[in-house]
Write a protein that holds these residues in place. Structure first.
Motif, PDB file in Angstrom:
ATOM      1  N   GLY A 187       3.831   3.124 -16.139  1.00 48.64           N
ATOM      2  CA  GLY A 187       2.618   3.678 -16.113  1.00 48.64           C
ATOM      3  C   GLY A 187       2.630   5.078 -15.961  1.00 48.64           C
ATOM      4  N   GLU A 188       1.468   5.824 -16.194  1.00 50.17           N
ATOM      5  CA  GLU A 188       1.398   7.447 -16.185  1.00 50.17           C
ATOM      6  C   GLU A 188       1.816   7.849 -14.935  1.00 50.17           C
ATOM      7  OE1 GLU A 188       0.546   9.242 -18.630  1.00 50.17           O
ATOM      8  OE2 GLU A 188       0.246   7.904 -20.313  1.00 50.17           O
ATOM      9  N   GLU A 189       1.296   7.347 -13.679  1.00 55.62           N
ATOM     10  CA  GLU A 189       1.338   7.994 -12.465  1.00 55.62           C
ATOM     11  C   GLU A 189       3.182   8.197 -12.184  1.00 55.62           C
ATOM     12  OE1 GLU A 189      -0.480   7.818  -7.934  1.00 55.62           O
ATOM     13  OE2 GLU A 189      -0.832   6.321  -9.302  1.00 55.62           O
ATOM     14  N   ILE A 190       3.684   7.109 -12.275  1.00 55.00           N
ATOM     15  CA  ILE A 190       5.110   6.894 -11.891  1.00 55.00           C
ATOM     16  C   ILE A 190       5.914   7.901 -12.965  1.00 55.00           C
ATOM     17  CG2 ILE A 190       7.401   5.533 -11.804  1.00 55.00           C
ATOM     18  CD1 ILE A 190       5.337   5.483  -9.255  1.00 55.00           C
ATOM     19  N   GLY A 191       5.589   7.796 -14.112  1.00 55.87           N
ATOM     20  CA  GLY A 191       5.931   8.557 -15.223  1.00 55.87           C
ATOM     21  C   GLY A 191       5.903   9.955 -14.849  1.00 55.87           C
ATOM     22  N   THR A 342      -3.326  -0.570  -9.080  1.00 57.19           N
ATOM     23  CA  THR A 342      -1.781  -0.210  -8.462  1.00 57.19           C
ATOM     24  C   THR A 342      -2.458   0.205  -7.241  1.00 57.19           C
ATOM     25  OG1 THR A 342      -2.324   2.359  -9.406  1.00 57.19           O
ATOM     26  CG2 THR A 342      -0.745   0.625 -10.719  1.00 57.19           C
ATOM     27  N   VAL A 343      -1.356   0.205  -6.320  1.00 57.15           N
ATOM     28  CA  VAL A 343      -1.400   0.417  -5.018  1.00 57.15           C
ATOM     29  C   VAL A 343      -0.106   1.201  -4.631  1.00 57.15           C
ATOM     30  CG1 VAL A 343      -1.564  -0.559  -2.408  1.00 57.15           C
ATOM     31  CG2 VAL A 343      -2.847  -1.549  -4.309  1.00 57.15           C
ATOM     32  N   GLU A 352       9.211   8.813  -0.495  1.00 61.60           N
ATOM     33  CA  GLU A 352       9.391   7.668   0.218  1.00 61.60           C
ATOM     34  C   GLU A 352       8.242   6.725   0.049  1.00 61.60           C
ATOM     35  OE1 GLU A 352      11.144   7.993   3.978  1.00 61.60           O
ATOM     36  OE2 GLU A 352      12.995   9.074   3.141  1.00 61.60           O
ATOM     37  N   PHE A 353       8.122   5.948  -1.045  1.00 56.62           N
ATOM     38  CA  PHE A 353       7.025   5.115  -1.072  1.00 56.62           C
ATOM     39  C   PHE A 353       7.452   3.924  -2.069  1.00 56.62           C
ATOM     40  CE2 PHE A 353       7.126   8.170  -4.795  1.00 56.62           C
ATOM     41  CZ  PHE A 353       6.764   7.228  -5.848  1.00 56.62           C
ATOM     42  N   THR A 354       6.326   2.987  -1.931  1.00 55.07           N
ATOM     43  CA  THR A 354       6.513   1.857  -3.032  1.00 55.07           C
ATOM     44  C   THR A 354       5.200   1.893  -3.813  1.00 55.07           C
ATOM     45  OG1 THR A 354       8.357   0.502  -1.516  1.00 55.07           O
ATOM     46  CG2 THR A 354       6.971  -0.660  -3.143  1.00 55.07           C
ATOM     47  N   TYR A 355       5.326   1.695  -5.034  1.00 50.40           N
ATOM     48  CA  TYR A 355       4.140   1.600  -5.909  1.00 50.40           C
ATOM     49  C   TYR A 355       4.271   0.263  -6.560  1.00 50.40           C
ATOM     50  CZ  TYR A 355       1.348   3.484  -9.749  1.00 50.40           C
ATOM     51  OH  TYR A 355       0.186   3.853 -10.698  1.00 50.40           O
ATOM     52  N   PHE A 356       2.898  -0.513  -6.183  1.00 50.89           N
ATOM     53  CA  PHE A 356       2.655  -2.002  -6.702  1.00 50.89           C
ATOM     54  C   PHE A 356       1.753  -2.066  -7.914  1.00 50.89           C
ATOM     55  CE2 PHE A 356       3.672  -2.052  -2.137  1.00 50.89           C
ATOM     56  CZ  PHE A 356       4.443  -3.136  -2.145  1.00 50.89           C
ATOM     57  N   TYR A 357       2.290  -2.948  -8.657  1.00 51.85           N
ATOM     58  CA  TYR A 357       1.440  -3.276  -9.909  1.00 51.85           C
ATOM     59  C   TYR A 357       0.861  -4.917  -9.548  1.00 51.85           C
ATOM     60  CZ  TYR A 357       4.432   0.201 -11.983  1.00 51.85           C
ATOM     61  OH  TYR A 357       5.076   1.444 -11.950  1.00 51.85           O
ATOM     62  N   LEU A 358      -0.576  -4.734  -9.703  1.00 51.41           N
ATOM     63  CA  LEU A 358      -1.122  -5.917  -9.408  1.00 51.41           C
ATOM     64  C   LEU A 358      -2.046  -6.564 -10.538  1.00 51.41           C
ATOM     65  CD1 LEU A 358      -1.390  -4.021  -6.604  1.00 51.41           C
ATOM     66  CD2 LEU A 358      -1.651  -6.281  -5.676  1.00 51.41           C
ATOM     67  N   ILE A 391      -5.113  -6.086   0.202  1.00 47.72           N
ATOM     68  CA  ILE A 391      -5.023  -4.597  -0.276  1.00 47.72           C
ATOM     69  C   ILE A 391      -4.588  -3.745   0.856  1.00 47.72           C
ATOM     70  CG2 ILE A 391      -5.637  -2.602  -1.572  1.00 47.72           C
ATOM     71  CD1 ILE A 391      -4.708  -4.903  -3.372  1.00 47.72           C
ATOM     72  N   ASP A 392      -5.664  -3.697   1.919  1.00 46.43           N
ATOM     73  CA  ASP A 392      -5.472  -2.741   2.966  1.00 46.43           C
ATOM     74  C   ASP A 392      -4.213  -2.934   3.812  1.00 46.43           C
ATOM     75  OD1 ASP A 392      -7.942  -1.530   2.269  1.00 46.43           O
ATOM     76  OD2 ASP A 392      -9.096  -3.098   3.606  1.00 46.43           O
ATOM     77  N   ALA A 393      -4.008  -4.220   3.678  1.00 47.12           N
ATOM     78  CA  ALA A 393      -2.665  -4.592   4.656  1.00 47.12           C
ATOM     79  C   ALA A 393      -1.379  -4.060   3.772  1.00 47.12           C
ATOM     80  CB  ALA A 393      -2.634  -5.961   4.924  1.00 47.12           C
ATOM     81  N   LEU A 394      -1.398  -3.993   2.425  1.00 46.98           N
ATOM     82  CA  LEU A 394      -0.411  -3.625   1.724  1.00 46.98           C
ATOM     83  C   LEU A 394      -0.209  -2.134   1.749  1.00 46.98           C
ATOM     84  CD1 LEU A 394       1.566  -4.794  -0.603  1.00 46.98           C
ATOM     85  CD2 LEU A 394      -0.092  -4.432  -2.245  1.00 46.98           C
ATOM     86  N   GLN A 395      -1.232  -1.542   1.928  1.00 49.94           N
ATOM     87  CA  GLN A 395      -1.082  -0.108   1.830  1.00 49.94           C
ATOM     88  C   GLN A 395      -0.558   0.419   3.447  1.00 49.94           C
ATOM     89  OE1 GLN A 395      -5.110   0.741   0.397  1.00 49.94           O
ATOM     90  NE2 GLN A 395      -4.384   1.888  -1.148  1.00 49.94           N
TER      91      GLN A 395
END
Length: 405
Positions: A187-191, A342-343, A352-358, A391-395
């Motif tokens: 995806g563009e954001e991680i790119g 994405t989240v 330091e983060f995790t980027y989720f694709y849903l 989603i709120d819990a995931l973030q």
């Protein structure tokens, strides 16, 4: 144990070698013959673009196992041998020098082949590809003699090599046809995140452009782009992807960007299996293709089990790969050709983060994990579970991922 006596494996890479070792570990007593077209002992590939290039490990350190292991396990190695033909009806293979070998079961672990860039000047010296140990040795030798390199393609191999070159003080220019690295996969954001990571370490990125020609006398001295740019350099490394290596074709063998296998590794031909980079395999109701170390190891092992005891274990592993670039570890788990949302969990600015694709039902398809290795296992469980996520819990980093699973 089965009463058949001979298993042949074509391909001495990660999948083929792990399959051979698993056969013995699983108690198979018959003959195992492992063929590979290169003369090298089976070796590991991930260190070639990192530790080996930096001189942190030697050639002997990248071997998959000590050479004595093959002798101890009575695995016959046939290195530097090209397979010319496979006859699935006679259950025979024939080498280029005319020798015929019989098999009861055959494993195709033929890996992948490089895409080549055939343009003006592409035969000049100091233009390299990085896939094999031989490639890595040639590049490593040149790195100590150059101060400017152009890397064509911003995939993981190119990006890792860029970080190695910068660590050695070499000026690096990366050429990428897209607007950001790996946008189609990540995806563009991680790119954009990967792009900034390299910019911050002094890499010059040229995007939305491609190579028109290489120029030089005997060695490459300049790269000309389609948009009219000219880049001075003393070496070029090309990393524009690979294709499954399907050396064997047959009218009854189903293929589609690789040998098509079922969840047990069986092809459409009786007693012929396939594993690793050369296959399309079923994952969550679709056929997918994966070219990474984790898949090659685990697929080779599972398919080997099924060769000895038919249909004993389904291959259902969630795809996973990693890449080390500078002080950043990128870990991708899952598989997503497309996604609905994405989240972000964690601090992206702090790295330091995790980027989720849903998907549209808030089911996690995949995740890019940046410098948070502890997240890999709970996210694997979440992907396997396949349930809708809050989603709120995931973030919320205060909510444990283990509780979500």
């Amino acid at each position: 144990m089965p009463d058949y006596q001979s298993i042949i494996i074509i391909g001495g890479g990660i999948a083929g070698t792990n399959a051979a070792l698993q056969l013995r570990k699983g108690g198979f007593k018959g003959n195992i013959s492992l063929f590979d077209c290169t003369p090298d002992m089976p070796y590991d590939r991930p260190p070639l673009s990192k530790e080996f290039m930096l001189g942190e490990v030697e050639e002997s350190d990248v071997l998959l196992v000590d050479p004595s292991v093959f002798e101890d396990l009575n695995i016959d190695l046939h290195l530097g041998v090209l397979i010319k033909d496979v006859d699935p009806h006679k259950q025979e293979i024939r080498t280029e020098d005319g020798v015929t070998y019989f098999y009861d079961k055959l494993l195709l672990a033929t890996g992948s082949t490089l895409r080549k860039l055939l343009i003006e000047g592409s035969t000049l010296d100091n233009i390299f590809y990085l896939k094999t140990l031989s490639d890595a040795k040639k590049i490593k030798k040149q790195l100590g003699e150059i101060n400017k390199v152009v890397i064509i393609g911003a995939g993981f191999i190119g990006a890792e090599l860029a970080s190695v070159c910068r660590a050695q003080g070499i000026e690096v220019t990366i050429m990428e046809r897209s607007s950001v690295p790996m946008a189609q996969v990540l995806g563009e954001e991680i790119g954009e995140y990967v792009l900034r990571l390299h910019h911050n370490h002094g890499v010059d990125f040229i995007t939305n452009d491609s190579i028109k020609a290489f120029h030089g006398d005997k060695k490459v001295e300049k790269v000309e782009t389609t948009n009219g740019k000219s880049i001075d350099c003393q070496a070029v490394v090309i990393g524009i992807g690979v294709e499954p290596n399907m050396i064997f074709t047959h009218q009854d063998l189903e293929v589609n960007r690789g040998y098509i296998v079922n969840e047990f590794g069986e092809t459409s031909l009786p007693n012929v299996y396939a594993a690793g980079d050369c296959v399309m395999w079923p994952y969550k109701d679709e056929l997918i293709h994966v070219e990474h170390w984790d898949h090659a190891v685990n697929h080779g092992q599972v398919v080997a089990k099924n060769m000895v005891h038919e249909k004993v274990e389904r291959y259902i592993r969630v795809p996973y790969f990693w890449s080390d670039q500078y002080n950043t570890r990128l870990q991708y788990i899952g598989y997503a050709k497309s996604w609905n949302k994405t989240v972000v969990r964690g601090n992206k600015d702090a790295g330091e983060f995790t980027y989720f694709y849903l998907d549209k039902e808030n089911v996690i398809l995949a995740a890019m994990i940046v410098n948070e290795p502890k997240n890999v296992l709970p996210i694997r469980k979440l992907i396997n579970k396949g349930s809708s996520i809050d989603i709120d819990a995931l973030q919320n980093t205060e909510v444990s991922l283990k509780k979500l699973s």
